[in-house]
Design an enzyme around this catalytic site. Sequence first.
Site, short mmCIF file in Angstrom:
data_model
loop_
_atom_site.label_atom_id
_atom_site.label_comp_id
_atom_site.label_asym_id
_atom_site.label_seq_id
_atom_site.Cartn_x
_atom_site.Cartn_y
_atom_site.Cartn_z
N ASP A 67 0.81 -1.22 0.00
CA ASP A 67 0.00 0.00 0.00
C ASP A 67 0.85 1.26 0.00
OD1 ASP A 67 0.93 -0.53 2.56
OD2 ASP A 67 -1.04 -1.04 3.35
N ASP A 136 -7.80 -3.17 13.73
CA ASP A 136 -9.18 -3.46 13.32
C ASP A 136 -9.24 -4.69 12.40
OD1 ASP A 136 -8.03 -2.49 11.02
OD2 ASP A 136 -9.41 -0.80 10.75
N HIS A 138 -7.31 -5.15 9.70
CA HIS A 138 -6.96 -4.92 8.30
C HIS A 138 -5.66 -5.62 7.92
CE1 HIS A 138 -4.89 -0.95 9.64
NE2 HIS A 138 -3.93 -1.74 9.23
N GLU A 143 -9.55 -2.35 4.77
CA GLU A 143 -10.23 -2.04 6.02
C GLU A 143 -11.54 -2.84 6.14
OE1 GLU A 143 -8.83 -0.50 8.34
OE2 GLU A 143 -8.26 1.56 7.91
C1 F6R Z 1 1.33 -1.39 6.06
C2 F6R Z 1 0.28 -2.38 6.17
C3 F6R Z 1 -0.57 -2.45 7.38
C4 F6R Z 1 0.23 -2.73 8.65
C5 F6R Z 1 -0.68 -2.75 9.86
C6 F6R Z 1 0.10 -2.97 11.14
O1 F6R Z 1 2.00 -1.52 4.82
O2 F6R Z 1 0.07 -3.11 5.26
O3 F6R Z 1 -1.54 -3.45 7.22
O4 F6R Z 1 0.89 -3.96 8.52
O5 F6R Z 1 -1.35 -1.54 9.95
O6 F6R Z 1 0.90 -1.87 11.38
P1 F6R Z 1 1.96 -1.85 12.57
O7 F6R Z 1 2.99 -2.87 12.24
O8 F6R Z 1 2.53 -0.46 12.54
O9 F6R Z 1 1.21 -2.17 13.82
#
Ligand code: F6R
Length: 243
Positions: A67, A136, A138, A143
């Site tokens: 992303d 959440d 994701h 999302e």
């Molecule tokens: C970012 C991504 C997100 C993160 C998720 C966890 O490229 O794909 O799905 O892996 O938000 O983020 P952290 O590791 O910061 O808790």
Amino acid sequence: MEIIRAKNYQDMCRKAANLIFAQLIQKNDSVLGLATGSTMVGIYKDIITRYSSGDLNFEKVATVNLDEYLGLPSTNPQSYRYYMEENFFNHINISPKNTYLPDGMCDDINKECKKYDMLIDSLGGIDLQLLGLGLDGHIGFNEPGNVFHKNSHCIQLNESTIKANSRFFDRIEDVPKRAITMGIGSIMAAETIVLCVNGENKAPILKQVLYGPIKPQIPGSILQLHNNLIVIADADAFKEISF
Ligand code: F6R
């Protein structure tokens, strides 16, 4: 599903780096699906350490990230392109032309999403996809919603995601509200998926993702259907699951 229980964050990172190592030993021209966020920082550090000791070669590797925020140029330290260069690409012998992220500054979002899917197809799909997990549920920036989105698409970030990600920004207002994310289809088509989770705050969602009903309101729950899912989590993240 294979579950690997790590003692702590460091142990989780080392184990994930070992899986990347094994992947590249077996296939030196692998396509790696990569993620950003704090979970990944130590994993990239450990891969770099192995690279520095001469164990890894990225000459033939291609990477596709999950992303990118919309509206942030690659020179912005909060952009995911910047993160990837700082935390990983600048430290290994990967050719910049083989590193792909959605273009957050594109003029035509739909066109950019289609282009990203075509790119993944043209690379022959993803061999190993690294995933973190949002609070959440994701994965990438898919999302919670009413459907699983198959293809790359533009997403309106949830309040909880904006709040969680604001720790990287000076002010919460600076967090972009929209991003382009790879779809669930490309993620699920990866040969191997490695889901990495650490910390007690992720324990409730990890339990739902792995053992709850499969539904788009918990996007990560679809991973239960993948044939080769490896989950590496630390003791804190596994706190709500009894083995
Ligand atoms: C970012 C991504 C997100 C993160 C998720 C966890 O490229 O794909 O799905 O892996 O938000 O983020 P952290 O590791 O910061 O808790």
